[in-house]
Design a protein around this motif. Structure first.
Motif, mmCIF file in Angstrom:
data_model
loop_
_atom_site.group_PDB
_atom_site.id
_atom_site.type_symbol
_atom_site.label_atom_id
_atom_site.label_comp_id
_atom_site.label_asym_id
_atom_site.label_seq_id
_atom_site.Cartn_x
_atom_site.Cartn_y
_atom_site.Cartn_z
ATOM 1 N N ARG A 196 25.414 18.239 34.072
ATOM 2 C CA ARG A 196 24.870 18.272 35.417
ATOM 3 C C ARG A 196 24.703 16.858 35.967
ATOM 4 N N PHE A 229 33.343 19.770 40.468
ATOM 5 C CA PHE A 229 32.371 20.633 41.148
ATOM 6 C C PHE A 229 33.056 21.536 42.148
ATOM 7 N N MET A 249 32.908 25.604 42.372
ATOM 8 C CA MET A 249 32.413 26.361 43.512
ATOM 9 C C MET A 249 33.459 27.343 44.003
ATOM 10 N N VAL A 258 29.680 27.529 36.998
ATOM 11 C CA VAL A 258 29.872 26.102 37.248
ATOM 12 C C VAL A 258 29.273 25.279 36.118
ATOM 13 N N GLU A 259 28.458 25.908 35.277
ATOM 14 C CA GLU A 259 27.828 25.191 34.167
ATOM 15 C C GLU A 259 27.401 26.195 33.108
ATOM 16 N N LYS A 274 27.683 30.761 40.900
ATOM 17 C CA LYS A 274 27.568 30.882 42.352
ATOM 18 C C LYS A 274 27.379 32.347 42.697
ATOM 19 N N TYR A 319 22.594 30.144 44.132
ATOM 20 C CA TYR A 319 23.132 30.168 42.771
ATOM 21 C C TYR A 319 22.228 31.015 41.890
ATOM 22 N N TYR A 360 22.965 22.239 42.771
ATOM 23 C CA TYR A 360 24.124 22.932 43.310
ATOM 24 C C TYR A 360 23.887 23.388 44.741
#
Length: 301
Positions: A29, A47, A51, A94-95, A110, A118, A152
């Motif tokens: 992050r 990123f 997304m 995304v993570e 997302k 999120y 995010y």
């Protein structure tokens, strides 16, 4: 494993440090934050890919959402599998943090709803707020894990957002459609922000009813104050310890709103609503969120 993950610094970030001690992978992050140009509008390729990937994956299963309460469990399982293959972003998330230890790890996805929302979900199978796993002595503080995921939301907005304009939400068992614990991360409604500001002086470190119901639906909430920039208190355990005999966590929503004390020091307002069929309250803390994020988009940013 890709060459990048052979780097010792990356191995520490992944939880495989030389000492053998696991380290939560917050560095991913941090790398995103640096790649975002301090959220000034320059979105990093990693990123941007994340997304774009996540909403597509969510849409892929959206038609099952009303009929299949396990869609989010399916998606978070895919995220973990992707992370274990060292694919970043770990599609469709995304993570993913700590995929080697699902009892402690989590993923960030997302949400299908809104441009900025999120979801943070445990990698373990935890159905929701009613799960006793959340109250176990060694249970992770998923709210504390979710708070940094506001990055995010800020990235999607292309600017930083004051902490008191953001909230983390978990719905009651009646107020949710999915049976995998998920924490919604998004902006709060301007009317909610003002109401909490007006009632801030009445808050203490003990759970107590708010003096007035909250907009937009006039539902009643109990609340408490927590000092600090990060959540040192586990909201699930704090709420559970406050419930009277005969009450159940399943009937409650749980919300953590970023806040500032009167002296400007950072803190949190924890809120909980309760299912009340007589008033039509299903215990959905989502009612306090604003999918348009108007509070953060209407001040000349």
């Amino acid at each position: 494993m890709t060459q990048a993950w052979h780097n010792p610094a990356c191995m520490v970030a992944a939880g495989q440090g030389e000492s053998g001690r696991r380290v939560r992978r917050g560095s991913y992050r941090m790398r995103l934050a640096m790649g975002l140009g301090v959220l000034a509008g320059a979105v990093s390729p990693v990123f941007a890919a994340g997304m774009q990937a996540s909403p597509h994956a969510w849409h892929e299963h959206a038609h099952h959402k009303k009929h299949n309460p396990n869609v989010l469990w399916h998606l978070i399982s895919k995220c973990r599998a992707s992370a274990l293959r060292v694919g970043y972003p770990p599609h469709p998330c995304v993570e993913v943090d700590d995929p080697m230890h699902p009892a402690e790890g989590y993923g960030v996805l997302k949400d299908l709803a809104g441009r900025y929302q999120y979801l943070v979900m445990p990698l373990a199978r935890i159905t929701g707020i009613e799960s006793p796993l959340l109250l176990a002595p060694a249970a992770p503080n998923y709210f504390a894990d979710a708070w940094p995921a506001r990055l995010y939301v800020e990235a999607a907005l292309h600017h930083r957002v004051p902490r008191d304009q953001l909230a983390l939400v978990v719905n009651s068992i009646d107020g949710r459609s999915q049976n995998q614990l998920h924490i919604h991360v998004d902006c709060i409604k301007p009317s909610v922000h003002q109401a909490l500001l007006d009632m801030r002086a009445s808050l203490t470190t003990q759970w107590q009813p708010l003096p007035r119901p909250l907009p937009p639906n006039g539902h009643h909430y109990v609340a408490r104050w927590v000092d600090g920039a990060t959540l040192s208190v586990n909201p699930f355990k704090s709420l559970a310890a406050s419930l009277p005999a005969g009450d159940r966590m399943a009937l409650h929503s749980l919300i953590a709103v970023g806040a500032y004390a009167a002296d400007g020091k950072p803190g949190f307002i924890l809120l909980s609503g309760r299912v009340n069929k007589r008033t039509g309250d299903v215990g959905s803390g989502d009612e306090l969120h604003d999918l348009s994020c108007a509070i953060a988009t209407s001040h000349g940013h």
